[in-house]
Design an enzyme around this catalytic site. Structure first.
Site, PDB file in Angstrom:
ATOM      1  N   LEU A  37       0.795  -1.232   0.000  1.00  0.00           N
ATOM      2  CA  LEU A  37       0.000   0.000   0.000  1.00  0.00           C
ATOM      3  C   LEU A  37       0.827   1.281   0.000  1.00  0.00           C
ATOM      4  CD1 LEU A  37      -2.853  -1.106   2.442  1.00  0.00           C
ATOM      5  CD2 LEU A  37      -2.682  -1.448  -0.030  1.00  0.00           C
ATOM      6  N   CYS A  38       2.143   1.202  -0.143  1.00  0.00           N
ATOM      7  CA  CYS A  38       2.971   2.403  -0.303  1.00  0.00           C
ATOM      8  C   CYS A  38       2.852   2.891  -1.738  1.00  0.00           C
ATOM      9  CB  CYS A  38       4.446   2.109  -0.016  1.00  0.00           C
ATOM     10  SG  CYS A  38       4.928   2.410   1.666  1.00  0.00           S
ATOM     11  N   HIS A  39       2.747   4.204  -1.890  1.00  0.00           N
ATOM     12  CA  HIS A  39       2.716   4.792  -3.222  1.00  0.00           C
ATOM     13  C   HIS A  39       4.121   4.788  -3.824  1.00  0.00           C
ATOM     14  CE1 HIS A  39      -0.991   6.471  -1.523  1.00  0.00           C
ATOM     15  NE2 HIS A  39      -1.398   6.595  -2.782  1.00  0.00           N
ATOM     16  N   MET A  58       8.697   6.270   4.654  1.00  0.00           N
ATOM     17  CA  MET A  58       8.911   4.838   4.454  1.00  0.00           C
ATOM     18  C   MET A  58      10.154   4.583   3.607  1.00  0.00           C
ATOM     19  SD  MET A  58       6.775   3.497   6.389  1.00  0.00           S
ATOM     20  CE  MET A  58       7.307   1.856   5.982  1.00  0.00           C
ATOM     21  N   GLU A  59      10.439   5.458   2.657  1.00  0.00           N
ATOM     22  CA  GLU A  59      11.634   5.296   1.830  1.00  0.00           C
ATOM     23  C   GLU A  59      12.900   5.475   2.660  1.00  0.00           C
ATOM     24  OE1 GLU A  59       8.282   5.671  -0.862  1.00  0.00           O
ATOM     25  OE2 GLU A  59       8.824   6.754   0.950  1.00  0.00           O
ATOM     26  N   ASP A  79      24.594  -9.197   6.319  1.00  0.00           N
ATOM     27  CA  ASP A  79      24.917 -10.261   5.369  1.00  0.00           C
ATOM     28  C   ASP A  79      26.413 -10.314   5.079  1.00  0.00           C
ATOM     29  OD1 ASP A  79      24.299 -12.327   3.339  1.00  0.00           O
ATOM     30  OD2 ASP A  79      24.979 -10.773   1.953  1.00  0.00           O
TER      31      ASP A  79
END
Length: 151
Positions: free
Chosen positions: A61-63, A99-100, A114
């Site tokens: 649901l992120c644009h 969010m980015e 990692d």
């Protein structure tokens, strides 16, 4: 997804931070660029940028947003010991880039894990949080400190 079609396009920015804590031995290997997989800081920086660009593919649901700038800073911190990571993301859009910025830090942190896991499997990814955002209807936000409840 939330309908943002009626919102005006404005300048938006967000900054997030986090850290990867590791053993002193692993930290020294990173510092000396002696990790078998190669340049930890450089690779994690590129991974964070890629993560920011792919946020809409990873978070439901992120644009999808056109990003004007993604800046990743990875700093060796012997006091942890480990690496502090911060990401700043800018765009001109109808919705924010929090969010980015958070995704950039998370993906960068996972890349450090990692690459360094052969030297230390006990590493901890810590304190990923939004520290600052500007633009949009809700205005500016700045976290007061690492222990702020609402940060």
């Amino acid at each position: 997804m939330v309908d943002v079609g009626e919102k005006p396009v404005t300048e938006r920015s967000a900054r997030a931070e986090g850290a990867v804590r590791m053993s002193k031995e692993a930290f020294e290997q990173v510092r000396q660029n002696a990790i078998a997989k190669g340049d930890v800081l450089g690779t994690a920086r590129i991974a964070g940028i890629q993560g920011a660009k792919r946020t809409a593919e990873l978070i439901p649901l992120c644009h999808p947003l056109p990003l004007d700038q993604v800046d990743l800073e990875l700093t060796l911190d012997p006091g942890l010991p480990g690496i502090r990571i911060s990401a700043t993301v800018r765009t001109q859009a109808r919705t924010g880039v929090e969010m980015e910025a958070l995704t950039a830090v998370a993906v960068s942190s996972l890349t450090v894990y990692d690459m360094v896991k052969s030297a230390d499997r006990t590493m901890r990814i810590e304190a990923i949080r939004l520290t600052h955002k500007t633009g949009g209807r809700s205005g500016d936000f700045r976290a007061d400190g690492p222990d702020q409840e609402n940060a």
